[in-house]
Design a protein around this motif. Structure first.
Motif, PDB file in Angstrom:
ATOM      1  N   THR A   5      90.002  -0.211 105.582  1.00  0.00           N
ATOM      2  CA  THR A   5      91.097  -1.078 105.131  1.00  0.00           C
ATOM      3  C   THR A   5      90.968  -1.257 103.630  1.00  0.00           C
ATOM      4  OG1 THR A   5      89.860  -3.150 105.398  1.00  0.00           O
ATOM      5  CG2 THR A   5      91.026  -2.328 107.333  1.00  0.00           C
ATOM      6  N   THR A   7      92.882  -4.023 102.059  1.00  0.00           N
ATOM      7  CA  THR A   7      93.194  -5.426 101.733  1.00  0.00           C
ATOM      8  C   THR A   7      92.684  -6.304 102.879  1.00  0.00           C
ATOM      9  OG1 THR A   7      95.312  -5.414 102.907  1.00  0.00           O
ATOM     10  CG2 THR A   7      95.368  -4.753 100.591  1.00  0.00           C
ATOM     11  N   SER A   8      92.512  -7.598 102.571  1.00  0.00           N
ATOM     12  CA  SER A   8      92.045  -8.485 103.635  1.00  0.00           C
ATOM     13  C   SER A   8      93.107  -8.599 104.729  1.00  0.00           C
ATOM     14  CB  SER A   8      91.643  -9.851 103.087  1.00  0.00           C
ATOM     15  OG  SER A   8      92.650 -10.379 102.305  1.00  0.00           O
ATOM     16  N   THR A  11      92.546  -5.933 107.203  1.00  0.00           N
ATOM     17  CA  THR A  11      91.397  -6.247 108.074  1.00  0.00           C
ATOM     18  C   THR A  11      91.806  -7.268 109.131  1.00  0.00           C
ATOM     19  OG1 THR A  11      89.835  -5.737 106.321  1.00  0.00           O
ATOM     20  CG2 THR A  11      89.039  -7.181 108.074  1.00  0.00           C
ATOM     21  N   ASP A  33      77.200  -7.380 105.574  1.00  0.00           N
ATOM     22  CA  ASP A  33      76.774  -8.286 104.506  1.00  0.00           C
ATOM     23  C   ASP A  33      77.772  -9.410 104.286  1.00  0.00           C
ATOM     24  OD1 ASP A  33      74.655  -6.658 104.106  1.00  0.00           O
ATOM     25  OD2 ASP A  33      75.525  -5.604 102.379  1.00  0.00           O
ATOM     26  N   LEU A  34      77.329 -10.400 103.544  1.00  0.00           N
ATOM     27  CA  LEU A  34      78.201 -11.474 103.092  1.00  0.00           C
ATOM     28  C   LEU A  34      79.378 -10.856 102.334  1.00  0.00           C
ATOM     29  CD1 LEU A  34      77.638 -14.485 103.438  1.00  0.00           C
ATOM     30  CD2 LEU A  34      76.751 -14.533 101.102  1.00  0.00           C
ATOM     31  N   GLY A  37      83.728  -9.021 105.347  1.00  0.00           N
ATOM     32  CA  GLY A  37      85.006  -9.264 106.025  1.00  0.00           C
ATOM     33  C   GLY A  37      84.906  -9.723 107.471  1.00  0.00           C
ATOM     34  N   LYS A  38      83.753 -10.143 107.893  1.00  0.00           N
ATOM     35  CA  LYS A  38      83.589 -10.567 109.297  1.00  0.00           C
ATOM     36  C   LYS A  38      84.508 -11.744 109.636  1.00  0.00           C
ATOM     37  CE  LYS A  38      79.162 -11.355 108.670  1.00  0.00           C
ATOM     38  NZ  LYS A  38      79.148 -11.017 107.223  1.00  0.00           N
ATOM     39  N   THR A  40      87.160 -12.749 108.030  1.00  0.00           N
ATOM     40  CA  THR A  40      88.557 -12.315 107.893  1.00  0.00           C
ATOM     41  C   THR A  40      89.022 -11.605 109.171  1.00  0.00           C
ATOM     42  OG1 THR A  40      88.209 -12.046 105.522  1.00  0.00           O
ATOM     43  CG2 THR A  40      90.117 -10.914 106.478  1.00  0.00           C
ATOM     44  N   GLU A 107      79.165 -13.842 114.243  1.00  0.00           N
ATOM     45  CA  GLU A 107      78.789 -13.280 112.938  1.00  0.00           C
ATOM     46  C   GLU A 107      77.269 -13.360 112.779  1.00  0.00           C
ATOM     47  OE1 GLU A 107      81.184 -14.392 109.484  1.00  0.00           O
ATOM     48  OE2 GLU A 107      82.578 -15.422 110.816  1.00  0.00           O
ATOM     49  N   ASP A 131      88.061  -3.179  97.013  1.00  0.00           N
ATOM     50  CA  ASP A 131      88.443  -3.949  98.200  1.00  0.00           C
ATOM     51  C   ASP A 131      88.352  -3.134  99.491  1.00  0.00           C
ATOM     52  OD1 ASP A 131      88.857  -6.185  96.705  1.00  0.00           O
ATOM     53  OD2 ASP A 131      91.050  -6.027  96.657  1.00  0.00           O
ATOM     54  N   ARG A 133      87.065  -1.668 102.832  1.00  0.00           N
ATOM     55  CA  ARG A 133      86.067  -2.024 103.845  1.00  0.00           C
ATOM     56  C   ARG A 133      86.059  -0.934 104.896  1.00  0.00           C
ATOM     57  NH1 ARG A 133      85.681  -5.087 100.257  1.00  0.00           N
ATOM     58  NH2 ARG A 133      85.312  -7.350 100.284  1.00  0.00           N
TER      59      ARG A 133
HETATM   60  P1  ADP Z   1      82.066 -12.367 105.715  1.00  0.00           P
HETATM   61  O1  ADP Z   1      82.472 -13.297 106.815  1.00  0.00           O
HETATM   62  O2  ADP Z   1      81.639 -11.022 106.190  1.00  0.00           O
HETATM   63  O3  ADP Z   1      81.044 -12.993 104.796  1.00  0.00           O
HETATM   64  P2  ADP Z   1      84.686 -12.924 104.612  1.00  0.00           P
HETATM   65  O4  ADP Z   1      85.713 -12.449 105.562  1.00  0.00           O
HETATM   66  O5  ADP Z   1      84.372 -14.385 104.586  1.00  0.00           O
HETATM   67  O6  ADP Z   1      83.341 -12.075 104.823  1.00  0.00           O
HETATM   68  O7  ADP Z   1      85.067 -12.531 103.127  1.00  0.00           O
HETATM   69  C1  ADP Z   1      85.581 -11.290 102.771  1.00  0.00           C
HETATM   70  C2  ADP Z   1      86.057 -11.414 101.321  1.00  0.00           C
HETATM   71  O8  ADP Z   1      86.431 -10.142 100.824  1.00  0.00           O
HETATM   72  C3  ADP Z   1      87.266 -12.315 101.210  1.00  0.00           C
HETATM   73  O9  ADP Z   1      87.198 -13.007  99.994  1.00  0.00           O
HETATM   74  C4  ADP Z   1      88.432 -11.320 101.211  1.00  0.00           C
HETATM   75  O10 ADP Z   1      89.565 -11.807 100.521  1.00  0.00           O
HETATM   76  C5  ADP Z   1      87.799 -10.161 100.442  1.00  0.00           C
HETATM   77  N1  ADP Z   1      88.364  -8.843 100.776  1.00  0.00           N
HETATM   78  C6  ADP Z   1      88.807  -7.942  99.879  1.00  0.00           C
HETATM   79  N2  ADP Z   1      89.207  -6.822 100.468  1.00  0.00           N
HETATM   80  C7  ADP Z   1      89.016  -7.008 101.793  1.00  0.00           C
HETATM   81  C8  ADP Z   1      89.244  -6.180 102.916  1.00  0.00           C
HETATM   82  N3  ADP Z   1      89.720  -4.921 102.826  1.00  0.00           N
HETATM   83  N4  ADP Z   1      88.928  -6.685 104.138  1.00  0.00           N
HETATM   84  C9  ADP Z   1      88.422  -7.927 104.242  1.00  0.00           C
HETATM   85  N5  ADP Z   1      88.178  -8.762 103.226  1.00  0.00           N
HETATM   86  C10 ADP Z   1      88.479  -8.300 101.985  1.00  0.00           C
END
Ligand code: ADP
Ligand code: MG
Length: 140
Positions: A5, A7-8, A11, A33-34, A37-38, A40, A107, A131, A133
């Protein structure tokens, strides 16, 4: 199968699609990792299951429970701050993992790897360039 993906939202959309594949009793383990995107992805799953409330990760409470419009119980577990086996016991995670009616999304599942049921579904997220993933799952 591995998907990428950019963009978030993409995802999240993958999470929405994944929700269709889930049934009561399923445990889905998330690795990555942190910032991979888990959360998200899980926001998408919960949206796909019909949860309308805002979903934030249970970073401090470790477990949040949701009930879908179809009365399906869903647990969102975030073990990032889990420190000891004692914490695991007091969480009630053992009971949750054995709950045949609930869907459980975890997670940092590697922290309880030896507690996961045999039929666990696994989703691994990795950061690519920018961005991007890379999401690998045995669910789709
Ligand atoms: P985790 O739970 O794995 O720590 P989060 O989902 O909390 O991750 O955070 C993912 C971060 O990455 C968010 O700030 C999101 O906006 C950003 N991001 C950028 N591109 C992507 C993508 N392709 N898929 C998911 N998140 C993305
Ligand atoms: Mg998270």
């Amino acid at each position: 199968m591995e998907l990428r993906t950019n963009t978030s939202q993409q995802t999240k959309d993958l999470g929405i699609k994944t929700a269709e594949k889930l049934k009561p009793g399923d445990v889905v383990a998330f690795y990555g990792d942190l910032g991979s995107g888990k959360t998200t992805f899980i926001q998408g799953v919960l949206e796909g299951l019909g949860i309308e409330q805002r979903v934030t990760s249970p970073t401090f409470v470790l477990i949040k429970m949701y009930v879908t419009p179809k009365r399906q119980t869903v647990f969102h577990v975030d073990l990032y701050r889990l420190e000891s086996n004692q914490d695991i016991k007091s969480l009630g995670l053992v009971d949750i993992l054995q709950d045949d009616n609930a869907i459980t999304l975890i997670e940092w599942a590697e922290k309880v790897e030896d507690m996961l049921p045999q039929q666990v579904k696994r989703i691994e997220l990795k950061k690519g360039v920018g961005d991007e993933r890379i999401i690998d799952a045995d669910v789709w």
